[in-house]
Scaffold this motif. Structure first.
Motif, short mmCIF file in Angstrom:
data_model
loop_
_atom_site.label_atom_id
_atom_site.label_comp_id
_atom_site.label_asym_id
_atom_site.label_seq_id
_atom_site.Cartn_x
_atom_site.Cartn_y
_atom_site.Cartn_z
N PRO A 1 0.84 -1.21 0.00
CA PRO A 1 0.00 0.00 0.00
C PRO A 1 0.86 1.25 0.00
O PRO A 1 1.86 1.32 0.72
N ARG A 2 0.51 2.23 -0.81
CA ARG A 2 1.36 3.41 -0.99
C ARG A 2 1.43 4.28 0.26
O ARG A 2 2.30 5.15 0.34
N TRP A 3 0.56 4.07 1.22
CA TRP A 3 0.62 4.87 2.45
C TRP A 3 1.59 4.27 3.46
O TRP A 3 1.84 4.86 4.50
N TRP A 4 2.17 3.10 3.18
CA TRP A 4 3.12 2.48 4.11
C TRP A 4 4.50 3.11 4.06
O TRP A 4 5.14 3.32 5.08
N GLN A 5 5.00 3.33 2.84
CA GLN A 5 6.35 3.88 2.70
C GLN A 5 6.51 4.47 1.31
O GLN A 5 5.68 4.25 0.42
N ALA A 6 7.58 5.24 1.12
CA ALA A 6 7.84 5.87 -0.16
C ALA A 6 8.01 4.80 -1.25
O ALA A 6 8.57 3.74 -0.99
N PRO A 7 7.52 5.07 -2.44
CA PRO A 7 7.63 4.08 -3.51
C PRO A 7 9.08 3.86 -3.92
O PRO A 7 9.82 4.81 -4.18
N GLU A 8 9.50 2.60 -3.97
CA GLU A 8 10.88 2.28 -4.34
C GLU A 8 11.07 2.26 -5.85
O GLU A 8 12.20 2.09 -6.33
N THR A 9 9.99 2.44 -6.59
CA THR A 9 10.08 2.41 -8.05
C THR A 9 10.09 3.81 -8.64
O THR A 9 9.93 3.98 -9.84
N GLU A 10 10.26 4.82 -7.79
CA GLU A 10 10.15 6.20 -8.23
C GLU A 10 11.37 7.01 -7.84
O GLU A 10 11.91 6.84 -6.75
N LEU A 11 11.82 7.88 -8.74
CA LEU A 11 12.92 8.80 -8.47
C LEU A 11 12.32 10.13 -8.02
O LEU A 11 11.67 10.82 -8.81
N PRO A 12 12.53 10.50 -6.75
CA PRO A 12 11.89 11.72 -6.24
C PRO A 12 12.68 12.98 -6.61
O PRO A 12 13.82 12.91 -7.08
N ILE A 13 12.06 14.11 -6.36
CA ILE A 13 12.73 15.40 -6.45
C ILE A 13 13.25 15.74 -5.05
O ILE A 13 12.47 15.73 -4.08
N LEU A 14 14.54 16.02 -4.94
CA LEU A 14 15.14 16.29 -3.64
C LEU A 14 15.16 17.78 -3.35
O LEU A 14 15.54 18.59 -4.21
N VAL A 15 14.72 18.14 -2.15
CA VAL A 15 14.70 19.53 -1.72
C VAL A 15 15.67 19.67 -0.55
O VAL A 15 15.53 18.98 0.47
N ALA A 16 16.69 20.50 -0.71
CA ALA A 16 17.62 20.74 0.39
C ALA A 16 16.92 21.55 1.47
O ALA A 16 16.41 22.63 1.21
N ALA A 17 16.85 20.98 2.67
CA ALA A 17 16.19 21.68 3.78
C ALA A 17 16.89 21.33 5.08
O ALA A 17 16.28 20.82 6.01
N PRO A 18 18.21 21.60 5.16
CA PRO A 18 18.93 21.21 6.38
C PRO A 18 18.60 22.10 7.57
O PRO A 18 18.71 23.32 7.49
N GLU A 19 18.16 21.49 8.64
CA GLU A 19 17.83 22.21 9.87
C GLU A 19 18.17 21.33 11.07
O GLU A 19 17.84 20.14 11.08
N ILE A 20 18.80 21.89 12.07
CA ILE A 20 19.06 21.15 13.31
C ILE A 20 17.84 21.26 14.21
O ILE A 20 17.40 22.36 14.54
N LEU A 21 17.30 20.11 14.57
CA LEU A 21 16.13 20.07 15.45
C LEU A 21 16.53 20.25 16.91
O LEU A 21 15.83 20.92 17.67
N ALA A 22 17.62 19.61 17.30
CA ALA A 22 18.07 19.71 18.70
C ALA A 22 19.52 19.28 18.78
O ALA A 22 19.99 18.45 17.99
N ALA A 23 20.24 19.84 19.75
CA ALA A 23 21.62 19.44 20.01
C ALA A 23 21.91 19.63 21.49
O ALA A 23 21.67 20.69 22.04
N THR A 24 22.38 18.55 22.12
CA THR A 24 22.79 18.60 23.51
C THR A 24 24.28 18.30 23.57
O THR A 24 24.95 18.22 22.53
#
Length: 201
Positions: free
Chosen positions: A21-44
């Protein structure tokens, strides 16, 4: 006569190649478009969690999460306990999962989505859900006496509305309270049309 009885016959393998089912995980038969969005959520002092980027597929998006752990002078016993918590091994005798790593999203229209699947409540995982689904899949991990790392893929289905996405996470066991960062992923509706299948058939 042999001491051991013969093994029972192996059951017939199901030859059905039904897609997941496509709602379980990303399709392995598809090449996605990558969006650079680097952000640090937390650092201790010892732990860091970050969003590395977003992959946009035809009918959903996948957030790439990086988790890092450093020893940074800890005694060996403390380090071993910390790595166990980092790899999400419940402490011996513990039955409370409340301190685990949790992650959720707030979409541009205000919709809140967490990694608590409605299927945990006994729903049918094969039935198409009538709400957003966010599932987390760990991409393995490892390390040594100085550092550990692991990565997660967060699959959000279906496509969210265009606009920013807030990523909210907490990890109380490792001393990280609720934190939030905003990602500008652009117009996912347009980006999704540029995802391509690996095979034409």
């Amino acid at each position: 006569m042999s001491f051991f009885p013969p093994d029972p016959p192996m059951p017939e393998q199901d030859d059905d190649e039904s897609p997941q089912p496509r709602w379980w995980q990303a399709p392995e038969t598809e090449l996605p478009i990558l969006v650079a969005a680097p952000e640090i959520l937390a650092a201790t002092e010892h732990v860091a969690v970050a969003v590395a980027g977003v992959a946009v597929y035809s009918d959903g998006i996948e957030l790439r999460i990086e988790r890092r752990l450093r020893r940074n002078g800890l005694a060996l016993r403390e380090w071993n306990e910390l790595t166990g918590a980092f790899m999400e091994h419940m402490p011996y005798g513990s039955t409370d999962p409340g301190g685990r790593f949790r992650v959720g999203l707030v979409l541009a229209d205000g919709t809140k989505v967490t990694d608590a699947s409605p299927f945990f409540g006994g729903g049918d995982p094969m039935a198409e859900p009538d709400e957003y689904m966010l599932s987390r899949r760990e991409q393995g991990g490892g390390g040594d006496a100085h550092a550990y790392s692991t990565a997660d893929h967060l699959w959000l289905w279906p496509l969210p509305p265009d606009g920013s996405i807030d990523v909210v996470m907490q990890w109380p066991t490792l001393g990280i309270g609720e934190t939030r960062v905003r990602l500008d992923v652009g117009a996912v509706s347009e980006l999704s049309t540029r995802a391509r299948p690996f095979w034409a058939d």
